[in-house]
Design a protein around this motif. Structure first.
Motif, short mmCIF file in Angstrom:
data_model
loop_
_atom_site.label_atom_id
_atom_site.label_comp_id
_atom_site.label_asym_id
_atom_site.label_seq_id
_atom_site.Cartn_x
_atom_site.Cartn_y
_atom_site.Cartn_z
N ASN A 1 1.76 3.94 7.62
CA ASN A 1 0.55 4.12 6.81
C ASN A 1 -0.41 2.95 6.93
O ASN A 1 -1.51 2.96 6.43
CB ASN A 1 0.89 4.43 5.34
CG ASN A 1 0.97 3.20 4.49
OD1 ASN A 1 1.56 2.20 4.89
ND2 ASN A 1 0.38 3.25 3.31
N GLY B 1 4.33 10.90 4.19
CA GLY B 1 4.85 9.87 3.29
C GLY B 1 4.27 8.53 3.70
O GLY B 1 3.23 8.46 4.35
N ILE B 2 4.93 7.45 3.29
CA ILE B 2 4.44 6.13 3.65
C ILE B 2 4.75 5.85 5.11
O ILE B 2 3.90 5.40 5.87
CB ILE B 2 5.14 5.05 2.79
CG1 ILE B 2 4.86 5.32 1.32
CG2 ILE B 2 4.68 3.67 3.19
CD1 ILE B 2 5.58 4.36 0.42
N ASP B 3 5.97 6.13 5.48
CA ASP B 3 6.44 5.79 6.81
C ASP B 3 6.74 7.03 7.65
O ASP B 3 7.35 6.93 8.71
CB ASP B 3 7.73 4.96 6.73
CG ASP B 3 7.45 3.57 6.20
OD1 ASP B 3 6.32 3.08 6.39
OD2 ASP B 3 8.36 2.96 5.62
#
Lengths: 456, 456
Positions: free
Chosen positions: A318, A344-346
């Motif tokens: 991200n 998601g974030i990763d």
């Protein structure tokens, strides 16, 4: 003025075409009649369009296809005899098909297109002839004569803006017009067919062109149902729904209309009415620009199978500006379209229709993602279903998603993905295919459990 | 061997540094001590790092900053006196700061970086000196000497792979090493600082480099809490959680760690323990590669505010291959990063941190989307919060999203967006900012309502 379209089963036999004649005679506003090719007469029957595809493919392969041609002609002969039409129309259709088979084969797509389109074209001629024998002032009008101009993409035509100006003139004609669905002509004069739901598209374009007061779409069900009757027993009939609701439901596999077919009518805000050729007195389903939704925030539950997920994980994803764009570029380079991209974030997932992913494409995509995006992990998972809960009231009603997710929990269905946030009229839940029917049943019970036979 | 890091409030005063000395003396395994710059002594205090920023900015602007320099030196003097250290260390720090102010100003980012980094650097020297007076074999080691090599991005350094080989050698040293957090050196010898959470990053890199058995992170709370204590009264303490859970929670505004800080330790699977300098006997929170989650599928609830949505609508969007990629290209061209892209059939939203959207950028993006993508509608909505429910058990536990959405319905919170499907450890709910606190409280009640004081 109404544009009235009859689907394949409504024009599949002499008996059905007699019903059509009764219906169009019943209302003087039914001035433009759009017809499909003869469809199935019973569940194991073959549609004329499929017979034509078989004919074209065999002919391309072998250079002859007498049996296949015979099979097509037999259908028209049966219909013509049942309607007590003379030999002339049969000869006309036979000549037409022979002429089409002599078409240049150097572009097989274009060859197939003009052959497939003959199903609607000849049926329109036949039905016009029959209506004349019943004393109606009916006349066949070809898309070429009417100026139904489309883009030159075989099997995937898009209507061109100038077509509407041409079609507007149909309003001035005195006769009842019988118009074949499914195809138009490119500015260069080439016949080109529409994508899935082609005859519905033709009807919607005509309705928009003549600015009809109503676009009637006759098929073989009394109405649009709130869920698939093959999954839910006796689902509620929908009396009134909006264009947006119809579009979302048809996208998710509702079979009454194909995705995108009605858009030309939607754009002109022309009401659409779905009715049953076999039960014309039933009120059917009206599809409108707006509806009151406080009583029924949810109008329908649909599910579609055959989705795959490309899952990608990379630490600090991200933070990497351009990662998503580069991921989508790889998908695009392979000519694939995707449905959702939960992130998601990763990690991020690309959800797409599985049929697009051949082994070769899948292999190539995974290799490129691994190499060019330096990801920590990438893999494909298959056999997901997307369940869609559709309703104009979704966005403004607290608790719809709570009720939906609780229903799936009761059915012990694990939710793999939830997509809500862009469309205001739908909530999409990704689950395993094997759970799809159970999910639809439980969601139907939740949102329509105590409902009347009809919803609006 | 343990790497033990002390945060700003743990080294903010002589009193706090005495506690640090007691803690490191208490365990012979605490061989590498990483320190921050002196932080706040009370809530209205100013951190030394902020004093240094003020010093640098004033100096760049005016060419002198005597008052600001004095403010920094006063903090060190107070600490040194409180620890009964001699004048020597104060002179050393004063000389150091004077030297740093003579640094080349042609690159203001680099000028500021070496000034900001002095907060940690001088504090490490001071603390090493103090530990020596207490009879410990402590020695200051600079990141340059240790070979902590980073990329040359001022304020945004990334550790270079070869750094780990250099740092491994610290394991062989007999002394207790006192190491300043927050910065490293580029291969060209330039001092470069890490992004937010810089000292945590240094500790994590050192722990990974020396392959520590444990990375201890001393701060001013007894543990990581299951929700923000400013929103939820006395939230449960978390005893054990996984890296992934920590990462998701810290991303969503959990203040114990900054996003990404612990990744070097995660990658080497080194356990991290969060402890309280003011209450070192409390067990703290262990952060591990794995945990058993059947008792507590959810470990924490976080919320972060300040999100905006760029909403785009276009008929037939989902048929247009490349639409999403071109939309993201426009976002990327403006240097923006986004969080989520929920999409419908005919619409898509880009959710991003609002602070990035200046009026000018917003205007430019909307104009480009309108013009280049020929959309039917595009607009920006602001002031959203993202609420995150985090837990390793999310993915395999039916009904988490049902409980979460039901809780929000009870709190009369409308859900604008749900994102689930990529990350296996979190569910993200987009709501209006004004509802954020109520949402977190109700979700906490739902998932931790009957909980003990601690969860694992």
């Amino acid at each position: 003025m109404k544009v009235t379209k009859f689907g394949g089963t409504s024009v599949a036999s002499a008996e059905q075409i007699r019903k059509v004649a009764t219906i169009v005679a019943d209302d003087v506003e039914r001035k433009i009649v759009v017809v499909s090719a003869p469809g199935k007469r019973h569940s194991s029957d073959t549609k004329v369009t499929d017979l034509l595809i078989r004919l074209g493919e065999t002919y391309l392969e072998k250079g002859y296809a007498n049996e296949e041609l015979e099979a097509v002609l037999r259908r028209y002969e049966e219909i013509a005899k049942g309607l007590e039409l003379g030999q002339e129309i049969i000869d006309q259709i036979a000549n037409d098909l022979h002429t089409r088979l002599t078409f240049n084969q150097s572009n097989p797509g274009a060859f197939m297109d003009q052959l497939k389109a003959s199903g609607e074209d000849n049926n329109a001629k036949l039905i016009a002839a029959y209506l004349q024998t019943k004393g109606m002032n009916a006349v066949y009008v070809s898309p070429k004569e009417a100026g139904l101009l489309v883009s030159d993409e075989p099997g995937n035509a898009q209507v061109l803006p100038e077509a509407y100006d041409h079609l507007k003139k149909l309003r001035e004609r005195d006769e009842m017009i019988v118009f074949p669905g499914f195809f138009g002509f490119s500015p260069d004069g080439a016949l080109v067919t529409f994508p899935r739901g082609g005859s519905d598209i033709t009807g919607a374009i005509l309705a928009a062109g003549v600015k009809a007061e109503l676009y009637e779409n006759f098929t073989d069900v009394d109405s649009v149902f709130a869920a698939n009757p093959n999954v839910v027993e006796s689902p509620a009939q929908i009396r009134r729904m909006t264009y947006r609701e119809m579009r979302e439901l048809s996208y998710a596999g509702f079979s009454v209309f194909h995705d995108e077919a009605l858009i030309p009518a939607f754009r002109q805000k022309i009401p659409v009415c779905v009715k049953n050729t076999n039960n014309p007195s039933s009120p059917g389903t009206m599809i409108l620009a707006e509806r009151e939704y406080f009583l029924n925030p949810v109008i329908g539950i649909a599910a579609d199978k055959g989705f795959a997920t490309i899952y990608v994980r990379k630490y600090l994803m991200n933070r990497e500006i351009g990662f998503g764009r580069r991921l989508l570029q790889i998908i695009e380079d392979e000519g694939l379209s995707y449905e959702h991209i939960p992130s998601g974030i990763d990690d991020a997932s690309v959800i797409l229709r599985q049929e697009q992913l051949t082994d070769e494409i899948e292999h190539r995509i995974l290799a490129r993602i691994k190499e060019e995006l330096c990801v920590d992990d990438v893999f494909v998972e298959k056999d997901f279903a997307m369940v869609m809960i559709v309703g104009e009231g979704m966005h403004n009603t607290v608790g719809i998603s709570a009720r939906a997710t609780a229903a799936l929990a009761r059915a012990h269905v694990n939710i793999e993905m939830i997509n809500q946030g862009s469309s205001e009229v739908s909530l999409v839940l990704g689950i395993h295919e094997k759970d799809a029917d159970a999910a639809v049943r439980e969601l139907y019970e939740e949102f329509f459990g105590g409902a009347e036979e009809t919803v609006q």
